[in-house]
Design a protein around this motif. Sequence first.
Motif, short mmCIF file in Angstrom:
data_model
loop_
_atom_site.label_atom_id
_atom_site.label_comp_id
_atom_site.label_asym_id
_atom_site.label_seq_id
_atom_site.Cartn_x
_atom_site.Cartn_y
_atom_site.Cartn_z
N VAL A 172 13.36 11.92 11.50
CA VAL A 172 12.03 11.30 11.59
C VAL A 172 11.46 11.50 12.98
O VAL A 172 12.15 11.31 13.99
N ARG A 173 10.20 11.86 13.02
CA ARG A 173 9.46 11.98 14.28
C ARG A 173 8.17 11.18 14.15
O ARG A 173 7.55 11.18 13.08
N ALA A 174 7.77 10.50 15.20
CA ALA A 174 6.53 9.72 15.17
C ALA A 174 5.53 10.29 16.17
O ALA A 174 5.90 10.69 17.28
N VAL A 175 4.27 10.37 15.74
CA VAL A 175 3.19 10.78 16.64
C VAL A 175 2.10 9.72 16.60
O VAL A 175 1.82 9.14 15.54
N ALA A 176 1.50 9.47 17.73
CA ALA A 176 0.41 8.49 17.80
C ALA A 176 -0.89 9.16 17.39
O ALA A 176 -1.27 10.20 17.93
N GLY A 177 -1.58 8.59 16.41
CA GLY A 177 -2.84 9.15 15.94
C GLY A 177 -3.64 8.12 15.18
O GLY A 177 -3.24 6.97 15.05
N ASP A 178 -4.76 8.55 14.65
CA ASP A 178 -5.65 7.65 13.92
C ASP A 178 -6.48 8.48 12.94
O ASP A 178 -7.27 9.33 13.34
N LEU A 179 -6.30 8.24 11.65
CA LEU A 179 -6.99 9.02 10.62
C LEU A 179 -8.50 8.87 10.67
O LEU A 179 -9.22 9.72 10.16
N THR A 180 -8.99 7.79 11.25
CA THR A 180 -10.44 7.58 11.27
C THR A 180 -11.11 8.33 12.41
O THR A 180 -12.34 8.31 12.52
N ARG A 181 -10.33 9.02 13.26
CA ARG A 181 -10.90 9.74 14.39
C ARG A 181 -10.83 11.25 14.14
O ARG A 181 -10.10 11.73 13.27
#
Length: 415
Positions: free
Chosen positions: A108-117
């Motif tokens: 598992v890898r996590a990335v910081a993001g936001d689908l609304t942007r």
Amino acid sequence: MAARIDERRAGDTTAFTEPAADLRADVTLPDTVRPGERTPVPPDAATRFLLTGATGFLGCWLLRELAAVPGHTVTCLVRADDADAALARLHATADRYGIAGDIAWERVRAVAGDLTRTRMGLSDADHAELAESVEAVHHAAAHINFVLPYASVKPANVDGLRSVLEFAATGRLKHVHHMSTVAVFAPGREGGPITEEAVPGTCEGLGIGYTQSKWVAEGVARLARERGMPVTVYRIGRISGDSVTGACQSDDFLWRQIKSFIELGSAPPAEELTTDLLPVDFVGRAVLALSREPSADGATYHLFHPRGSDFTPVHAAVRDCGHPLDTVPAEEWLTRLEESARRPGGNALAAAVPLFREGALELGENTYGNERTTRLLDRLGLRWPDIDRRSLARMIRWFEAAGELQGRPPARESA
């Protein structure tokens, strides 16, 4: 909101009147979202996934299922300040539901993001790199709320899907597995059971912002399919707690219903309420199995229990757990609910009282079919689990252990 209140007090009777949302006008997709001459990796050969909504209820179990397969790597897009904070949110969610020890975190890898942007909140370079490496997207992110209006949930539920589809069409062509809901069909639809092939043509009659947004999202998904994008849609019914532990989300509507029954000590007649419950772990396994089946690619599936039940097992489970429960007429129960909502501390369903009165939570006379889904799941070795009092009692005991029913009598084992 403060400005609207001032306008209302000044005599403007339109101050709280919102313009009706033009849902059909929102069914759009950038022209760049096209497969071109590219072909995706076969569904059963995909090993690198992007998962959205992994900090949500179903998303957490999808993460467990995707990461359980040797050779898989799962990148989770999470709203956070940085990758470390994103990974911490994933762990916190899994801990809350008691499955952190079941997840193969090394995959598992996590990335910081936001689908609304724009570009899902990623830099140009990070978006391009991820788009070239990922082979399939499981899109489980959604703003699920039965009270907020369409405009409040549209950024996550509609614009978020557009972002996913744009990502899928960037770099390597990717499969998209979109989690939808059976509630995209307006109440009172005629013509027999609503099957997987049915298209939710009309949006009139959808009175909840969430279902309106999912109706628009399915329209966007169909546009992508018509252009040749590999999009599979999963219309999901009500999801219950884990079949083994009972772990469930505290803001789930069904749980709020059950909790309100316990708080009031009463409930409407069992035969007047229905449910098509499926345990969250079963839904996670079913989505993974269907997503890896080549013959299932690009179709629509109905994940709700074909042998739906009234609330008889719900009432029985409440009593099995030691909570007294009287059956009263629906109108009397609603009156009690309204009265409890006005008391300090309110009630688990306090926010939904106006929706009950307005009939916005009624599903109408729609009937649904999922024979094609049943046949395929059967071939893949998955059988619909039973809806019974024992599985529901596990969920109630999970919430008792979590302190959601403080001051209530201790649970006792059912017979």
